[in-house]
Design a protein around this motif. Structure first.
Motif, PDB file in Angstrom:
ATOM      1  N   VAL A   1       0.818  -1.210   0.000  1.00 45.40           N
ATOM      2  CA  VAL A   1       0.000   0.000   0.000  1.00 45.40           C
ATOM      3  C   VAL A   1       0.859   1.271   0.000  1.00 45.40           C
ATOM      4  O   VAL A   1       0.547   2.209  -0.746  1.00 45.40           O
ATOM      5  CB  VAL A   1      -0.976  -0.007   1.200  1.00 45.40           C
ATOM      6  CG1 VAL A   1      -1.663   1.338   1.346  1.00 45.40           C
ATOM      7  CG2 VAL A   1      -2.013  -1.118   1.027  1.00 45.40           C
ATOM      8  N   PRO A   2       1.941   1.368   0.803  1.00 46.69           N
ATOM      9  CA  PRO A   2       2.762   2.576   0.736  1.00 46.69           C
ATOM     10  C   PRO A   2       3.297   2.849  -0.670  1.00 46.69           C
ATOM     11  O   PRO A   2       3.363   4.002  -1.105  1.00 46.69           O
ATOM     12  CB  PRO A   2       3.900   2.288   1.725  1.00 46.69           C
ATOM     13  CG  PRO A   2       3.294   1.356   2.715  1.00 46.69           C
ATOM     14  CD  PRO A   2       2.379   0.486   1.914  1.00 46.69           C
ATOM     15  N   GLN A   3       3.677   1.805  -1.388  1.00 46.04           N
ATOM     16  CA  GLN A   3       4.146   1.993  -2.760  1.00 46.04           C
ATOM     17  C   GLN A   3       3.017   2.474  -3.665  1.00 46.04           C
ATOM     18  O   GLN A   3       3.234   3.309  -4.545  1.00 46.04           O
ATOM     19  CB  GLN A   3       4.739   0.688  -3.286  1.00 46.04           C
ATOM     20  CG  GLN A   3       6.046   0.311  -2.600  1.00 46.04           C
ATOM     21  CD  GLN A   3       6.546  -1.052  -3.006  1.00 46.04           C
ATOM     22  OE1 GLN A   3       5.781  -1.891  -3.485  1.00 46.04           O
ATOM     23  NE2 GLN A   3       7.830  -1.296  -2.817  1.00 46.04           N
ATOM     24  N   ALA A   4       1.819   1.950  -3.448  1.00 45.81           N
ATOM     25  CA  ALA A   4       0.671   2.388  -4.244  1.00 45.81           C
ATOM     26  C   ALA A   4       0.375   3.865  -3.994  1.00 45.81           C
ATOM     27  O   ALA A   4       0.131   4.638  -4.929  1.00 45.81           O
ATOM     28  CB  ALA A   4      -0.553   1.540  -3.919  1.00 45.81           C
ATOM     29  N   LEU A   5       0.415   4.268  -2.722  1.00 43.83           N
ATOM     30  CA  LEU A   5       0.128   5.667  -2.389  1.00 43.83           C
ATOM     31  C   LEU A   5       1.126   6.609  -3.045  1.00 43.83           C
ATOM     32  O   LEU A   5       0.784   7.738  -3.408  1.00 43.83           O
ATOM     33  CB  LEU A   5       0.144   5.847  -0.872  1.00 43.83           C
ATOM     34  CG  LEU A   5      -1.016   5.191  -0.110  1.00 43.83           C
ATOM     35  CD1 LEU A   5      -0.789   5.295   1.395  1.00 43.83           C
ATOM     36  CD2 LEU A   5      -2.336   5.833  -0.482  1.00 43.83           C
ATOM     37  N   GLY A   6       2.358   6.145  -3.197  1.00 38.72           N
ATOM     38  CA  GLY A   6       3.359   6.969  -3.841  1.00 38.72           C
ATOM     39  C   GLY A   6       3.074   7.231  -5.309  1.00 38.72           C
ATOM     40  O   GLY A   6       3.596   8.188  -5.886  1.00 38.72           O
ATOM     41  N   ARG A   7       2.248   6.387  -5.916  1.00 36.52           N
ATOM     42  CA  ARG A   7       1.914   6.547  -7.334  1.00 36.52           C
ATOM     43  C   ARG A   7       0.608   7.306  -7.558  1.00 36.52           C
ATOM     44  O   ARG A   7       0.325   7.718  -8.680  1.00 36.52           O
ATOM     45  CB  ARG A   7       1.778   5.173  -7.991  1.00 36.52           C
ATOM     46  CG  ARG A   7       3.054   4.375  -8.092  1.00 36.52           C
ATOM     47  CD  ARG A   7       2.837   3.182  -8.999  1.00 36.52           C
ATOM     48  NE  ARG A   7       4.047   2.394  -9.168  1.00 36.52           N
ATOM     49  CZ  ARG A   7       4.204   1.482 -10.116  1.00 36.52           C
ATOM     50  NH1 ARG A   7       3.216   1.253 -10.968  1.00 36.52           N
ATOM     51  NH2 ARG A   7       5.316   0.789 -10.220  1.00 36.52           N
ATOM     52  N   LEU A   8      -0.174   7.457  -6.517  1.00 34.11           N
ATOM     53  CA  LEU A   8      -1.516   8.004  -6.672  1.00 34.11           C
ATOM     54  C   LEU A   8      -1.586   9.476  -6.312  1.00 34.11           C
ATOM     55  O   LEU A   8      -0.848   9.958  -5.457  1.00 34.11           O
ATOM     56  CB  LEU A   8      -2.502   7.215  -5.788  1.00 34.11           C
ATOM     57  CG  LEU A   8      -2.659   5.733  -6.147  1.00 34.11           C
ATOM     58  CD1 LEU A   8      -3.410   5.003  -5.031  1.00 34.11           C
ATOM     59  CD2 LEU A   8      -3.388   5.582  -7.474  1.00 34.11           C
ATOM     60  N   ASP A   9      -2.495  10.171  -6.972  1.00 36.79           N
ATOM     61  CA  ASP A   9      -2.752  11.584  -6.681  1.00 36.79           C
ATOM     62  C   ASP A   9      -3.938  11.662  -5.727  1.00 36.79           C
ATOM     63  O   ASP A   9      -5.061  11.303  -6.102  1.00 36.79           O
ATOM     64  CB  ASP A   9      -3.069  12.312  -7.990  1.00 36.79           C
ATOM     65  CG  ASP A   9      -3.346  13.791  -7.793  1.00 36.79           C
ATOM     66  OD1 ASP A   9      -3.403  14.242  -6.634  1.00 36.79           O
ATOM     67  OD2 ASP A   9      -3.524  14.502  -8.798  1.00 36.79           O
ATOM     68  N   PRO A  10      -3.743  12.119  -4.479  1.00 36.64           N
ATOM     69  CA  PRO A  10      -4.846  12.145  -3.511  1.00 36.64           C
ATOM     70  C   PRO A  10      -5.969  13.086  -3.899  1.00 36.64           C
ATOM     71  O   PRO A  10      -7.059  13.014  -3.327  1.00 36.64           O
ATOM     72  CB  PRO A  10      -4.165  12.600  -2.211  1.00 36.64           C
ATOM     73  CG  PRO A  10      -2.934  13.325  -2.655  1.00 36.64           C
ATOM     74  CD  PRO A  10      -2.487  12.631  -3.904  1.00 36.64           C
ATOM     75  N   ALA A  11      -5.730  13.960  -4.860  1.00 34.36           N
ATOM     76  CA  ALA A  11      -6.792  14.873  -5.304  1.00 34.36           C
ATOM     77  C   ALA A  11      -7.743  14.218  -6.293  1.00 34.36           C
ATOM     78  O   ALA A  11      -8.799  14.772  -6.603  1.00 34.36           O
ATOM     79  CB  ALA A  11      -6.175  16.122  -5.938  1.00 34.36           C
ATOM     80  N   ARG A  12      -7.386  13.027  -6.774  1.00 31.98           N
ATOM     81  CA  ARG A  12      -8.252  12.332  -7.730  1.00 31.98           C
ATOM     82  C   ARG A  12      -9.266  11.455  -6.984  1.00 31.98           C
ATOM     83  O   ARG A  12      -9.075  11.103  -5.818  1.00 31.98           O
ATOM     84  CB  ARG A  12      -7.421  11.481  -8.682  1.00 31.98           C
ATOM     85  CG  ARG A  12      -6.488  12.313  -9.580  1.00 31.98           C
ATOM     86  CD  ARG A  12      -5.875  11.455 -10.667  1.00 31.98           C
ATOM     87  NE  ARG A  12      -6.903  10.951 -11.574  1.00 31.98           N
ATOM     88  CZ  ARG A  12      -7.421  11.638 -12.583  1.00 31.98           C
ATOM     89  NH1 ARG A  12      -7.022  12.885 -12.810  1.00 31.98           N
ATOM     90  NH2 ARG A  12      -8.338  11.109 -13.363  1.00 31.98           N
ATOM     91  N   PRO A  13     -10.369  11.060  -7.644  1.00 30.84           N
ATOM     92  CA  PRO A  13     -11.392  10.228  -6.991  1.00 30.84           C
ATOM     93  C   PRO A  13     -10.948   8.770  -6.941  1.00 30.84           C
ATOM     94  O   PRO A  13     -11.159   8.002  -7.877  1.00 30.84           O
ATOM     95  CB  PRO A  13     -12.616  10.402  -7.917  1.00 30.84           C
ATOM     96  CG  PRO A  13     -12.028  10.670  -9.270  1.00 30.84           C
ATOM     97  CD  PRO A  13     -10.766  11.446  -9.017  1.00 30.84           C
ATOM     98  N   LEU A  14     -10.326   8.382  -5.841  1.00 26.60           N
ATOM     99  CA  LEU A  14      -9.758   7.039  -5.725  1.00 26.60           C
ATOM    100  C   LEU A  14     -10.799   6.031  -5.264  1.00 26.60           C
ATOM    101  O   LEU A  14     -11.542   6.272  -4.309  1.00 26.60           O
ATOM    102  CB  LEU A  14      -8.583   7.053  -4.747  1.00 26.60           C
ATOM    103  CG  LEU A  14      -7.435   8.010  -5.079  1.00 26.60           C
ATOM    104  CD1 LEU A  14      -6.357   7.935  -4.003  1.00 26.60           C
ATOM    105  CD2 LEU A  14      -6.853   7.707  -6.446  1.00 26.60           C
ATOM    106  N   THR A  15     -10.833   4.884  -5.940  1.00 26.01           N
ATOM    107  CA  THR A  15     -11.699   3.778  -5.547  1.00 26.01           C
ATOM    108  C   THR A  15     -10.818   2.559  -5.310  1.00 26.01           C
ATOM    109  O   THR A  15     -10.112   2.114  -6.221  1.00 26.01           O
ATOM    110  CB  THR A  15     -12.735   3.457  -6.647  1.00 26.01           C
ATOM    111  OG1 THR A  15     -13.493   4.630  -6.945  1.00 26.01           O
ATOM    112  CG2 THR A  15     -13.681   2.351  -6.195  1.00 26.01           C
ATOM    113  N   TRP A  16     -10.854   2.032  -4.095  1.00 23.93           N
ATOM    114  CA  TRP A  16     -10.034   0.872  -3.726  1.00 23.93           C
ATOM    115  C   TRP A  16     -10.935  -0.363  -3.722  1.00 23.93           C
ATOM    116  O   TRP A  16     -11.930  -0.419  -2.998  1.00 23.93           O
ATOM    117  CB  TRP A  16      -9.406   1.080  -2.349  1.00 23.93           C
ATOM    118  CG  TRP A  16      -8.470   2.244  -2.288  1.00 23.93           C
ATOM    119  CD1 TRP A  16      -8.788   3.574  -2.394  1.00 23.93           C
ATOM    120  CD2 TRP A  16      -7.055   2.193  -2.119  1.00 23.93           C
ATOM    121  NE1 TRP A  16      -7.649   4.348  -2.300  1.00 23.93           N
ATOM    122  CE2 TRP A  16      -6.575   3.536  -2.130  1.00 23.93           C
ATOM    123  CE3 TRP A  16      -6.138   1.141  -1.961  1.00 23.93           C
ATOM    124  CZ2 TRP A  16      -5.222   3.837  -1.984  1.00 23.93           C
ATOM    125  CZ3 TRP A  16      -4.785   1.451  -1.805  1.00 23.93           C
ATOM    126  CH2 TRP A  16      -4.341   2.781  -1.827  1.00 23.93           C
TER     127      TRP A  16
END
Length: 222
Positions: A168-183
């Motif tokens: 998960v930490p590696q995934a968070l490093g690739r994602l933009d928290p301002a986008r609508p994330l669906t896990w």
């Protein structure tokens, strides 16, 4: 006095004895967290993703990039899908052999119209091997969040290995928290106090994941 002023006053009083030069909050606690557990190679990481996806009752398929169109066509035919919802940025070659009617992702579509669609095919932003989780961020090949929540059948294509990370930490490093994330960890499901499982409560009843190799680089972790 407004509610806002009352709350801010309480915050100021609570912080009255904090020295002006105190350590900033974001630096107060060391966060030297592990970014992954163990050191699996590329193949083992992808295998772990497949294992954990299946553990969550997702149906996992593997194919090469050259076989992707035929694989998707076969999956939709086996499902008996007559309509398939398509995000605007999905590669047309992916559905080149699909016989079902392709329905575009339109802002004007109502929930009832989306509910009548048999299947939806999307890409993803990243996939987490340790948790068997697929993450969508509303990118062009994923479309609006609602198209993966209303239809009962979701096919998600994961490019292996470049979209696969270990943790998960590696995934968070690739994602933009301002986008609508669906896990997404498996099909939508819940259970009552007696642990009777019910699927399709707040999302697709069936999740199928295609791990497609032969596209992109060979790095697994970020």
């Amino acid at each position: 006095m407004s509610s806002r002023e009352r709350i801010l006053g309480r915050v100021r009083r609570a912080l009255a004895d904090v020295p002006p030069d105190d350590t900033p909050y974001e630096e107060a606690v060391p966060r030297a967290y592990l970014r992954e557990h163990g050191g699996l190679d590329t193949g083992a990481t992808v295998d772990l993703l497949a294992e954990n996806l299946a553990d969550y009752r997702a149906v996992v398929h593997r194919c090469t990039a050259g076989d992707l169109a035929a694989t998707l066509a076969g999956m939709l035919a086996a499902r008996g899908a007559r309509t398939v919802l398509v995000p605007p940025g999905l590669d047309p070659a992916w559905l080149a052999e699909v016989r079902a009617e392709q329905v575009p992702d339109l802002a004007s579509s109502t929930p009832h119209e989306l509910d009548r669609v048999d299947s939806v095919v999307t890409g993803c932003a990243v996939a987490v091997a340790e948790t068997g989780t697929i993450v969508l961020d509303g990118g062009p090949d994923q479309g609006r969040r609602r198209i993966t929540l209303v239809p009962d059948h979701h096919i998600c294509v994961v490019r292996v290995p470049e979209q696969v990370v270990s943790s998960v930490p590696q995934a968070l490093g690739r994602l933009d928290p301002a986008r609508p994330l669906t896990w997404i960890s498996g099909p939508s499901a819940t259970s009552d106090i007696e642990l009777d499982r019910v699927e399709g409560v707040h999302g697709p009843r069936t999740l199928e994941v295609v791990l497609v190799s032969g596209q992109g680089s060979s790095a697994v972790t970020s």
